[in-house]
Design a protein around this motif. Structure first.
Motif, PDB file in Angstrom:
ATOM      1  N   TYR A  85       1.040  -0.863   0.161  1.00  6.52           N
ATOM      2  CA  TYR A  85       0.051  -0.053   0.272  1.00  6.52           C
ATOM      3  C   TYR A  85       0.453   1.156   0.104  1.00  6.52           C
ATOM      4  O   TYR A  85       0.702   2.061  -0.328  1.00  6.52           O
ATOM      5  CB  TYR A  85      -0.903  -0.538   1.436  1.00  6.52           C
ATOM      6  N   ARG A  86       1.930   0.871   1.112  1.00  6.25           N
ATOM      7  CA  ARG A  86       2.718   2.184   0.576  1.00  6.25           C
ATOM      8  C   ARG A  86       3.489   2.592  -0.450  1.00  6.25           C
ATOM      9  O   ARG A  86       4.508   3.363   0.300  1.00  6.25           O
ATOM     10  CB  ARG A  86       3.241   2.738   2.052  1.00  6.25           C
ATOM     11  N   GLU A  88       3.464   3.193  -3.744  1.00  3.72           N
ATOM     12  CA  GLU A  88       3.365   3.110  -4.634  1.00  3.72           C
ATOM     13  C   GLU A  88       4.988   4.609  -5.140  1.00  3.72           C
ATOM     14  O   GLU A  88       4.478   4.992  -4.295  1.00  3.72           O
ATOM     15  CB  GLU A  88       1.882   4.075  -4.997  1.00  3.72           C
ATOM     16  N   ASN A  89       4.853   4.619  -6.153  1.00 10.82           N
ATOM     17  CA  ASN A  89       5.558   5.659  -6.712  1.00 10.82           C
ATOM     18  C   ASN A  89       7.062   5.968  -5.800  1.00 10.82           C
ATOM     19  O   ASN A  89       8.190   6.433  -5.645  1.00 10.82           O
ATOM     20  CB  ASN A  89       5.095   6.883  -6.769  1.00 10.82           C
ATOM     21  N   TRP A 110      -2.417  -5.057  -2.291  1.00 15.05           N
ATOM     22  CA  TRP A 110      -2.105  -4.074  -2.494  1.00 15.05           C
ATOM     23  C   TRP A 110      -0.989  -4.278  -3.812  1.00 15.05           C
ATOM     24  O   TRP A 110      -0.562  -3.296  -3.850  1.00 15.05           O
ATOM     25  CB  TRP A 110      -1.747  -2.606  -1.957  1.00 15.05           C
ATOM     26  N   ASP A 112      -1.158  -4.220  -7.015  1.00 15.95           N
ATOM     27  CA  ASP A 112      -0.979  -2.878  -8.613  1.00 15.95           C
ATOM     28  C   ASP A 112       0.377  -2.112  -7.854  1.00 15.95           C
ATOM     29  O   ASP A 112       0.523  -0.900  -8.828  1.00 15.95           O
ATOM     30  CB  ASP A 112      -2.569  -2.211  -8.195  1.00 15.95           C
ATOM     31  N   ARG A 113       0.317  -1.913  -6.957  1.00 14.11           N
ATOM     32  CA  ARG A 113       1.925  -0.679  -6.629  1.00 14.11           C
ATOM     33  C   ARG A 113       3.068  -1.175  -6.585  1.00 14.11           C
ATOM     34  O   ARG A 113       4.143  -0.492  -6.386  1.00 14.11           O
ATOM     35  CB  ARG A 113       1.727  -0.632  -5.176  1.00 14.11           C
TER      36      ARG A 113
END
Length: 159
Positions: A85-86, A88-89, A110, A112-113
């Protein structure tokens, strides 16, 4: 190219979601990757708790949101629980590939991250919260070994 098999289930409470996890713990071969997809509170960590129970893990299973990765080595195969979750990018050169494509059972919340780290063959599990207790769960195979898991799971739940 491979076929995609699906299995749709409904669980009526937290214990039934854990039971599904227990069944999966017995059916998934080592070096399996399971992508857990669903909103907050949809039952992703509850399902992993059931997997841990099925593997005989005594340590409490908590969502690794702030740790990102939680490893449970007391079982064979080991259980790797990733919460991306944390991420992304984020810089993804943190060694997660060793666990995602490792010797254990990798459960990723999560996913997809971290798409670029995921193997082409995996098991997707979509969890949808219908109400306070009920979950609609869709399992979707992406690869022959996961077709087998869905076939065996279908036999067990239809049994």
């Amino acid at each position: 190219m491979f076929t995609v098999m699906e299995l749709a289930l409904l669980t009526d409470n937290e214990q039934e979601t854990k039971e599904l996890g227990k069944m999966l713990s017995k059916l998934l071969p080592p070096n399996s990757v399971v992508l857990l997809k669903g909103d907050l509170g949809s039952g992703k960590t509850t399902l992993v708790k059931g997997v841990a129970e099925g593997l005989g893990i005594k340590e409490p299973v908590l969502s690794p949101t702030f740790n990102i990765l939680k490893c449970y080595f007391e079982s064979i195969p080991p259980l790797y629980h990733i919460d991306a979750y944390r991420l992304e990018n984020a810089n993804l050169e943190m060694g997660l590939e060793e666990y995602i494509d490792g010797d254990g059972l990798g459960f990723i919340e999560w996913p997809d991250r971290i798409n670029e780290l995921l193997p082409r063959q995996h098991l997707d599990i979509f969890l949808f919260r219908k109400d306070e207790n009920t979950r609609s769960i869709l399992l979707q195979s992406n690869g022959a070994k996961y077709d087998e898991v869905i076939k065996k799971l279908t036999e067990q739940v239809d049994g």
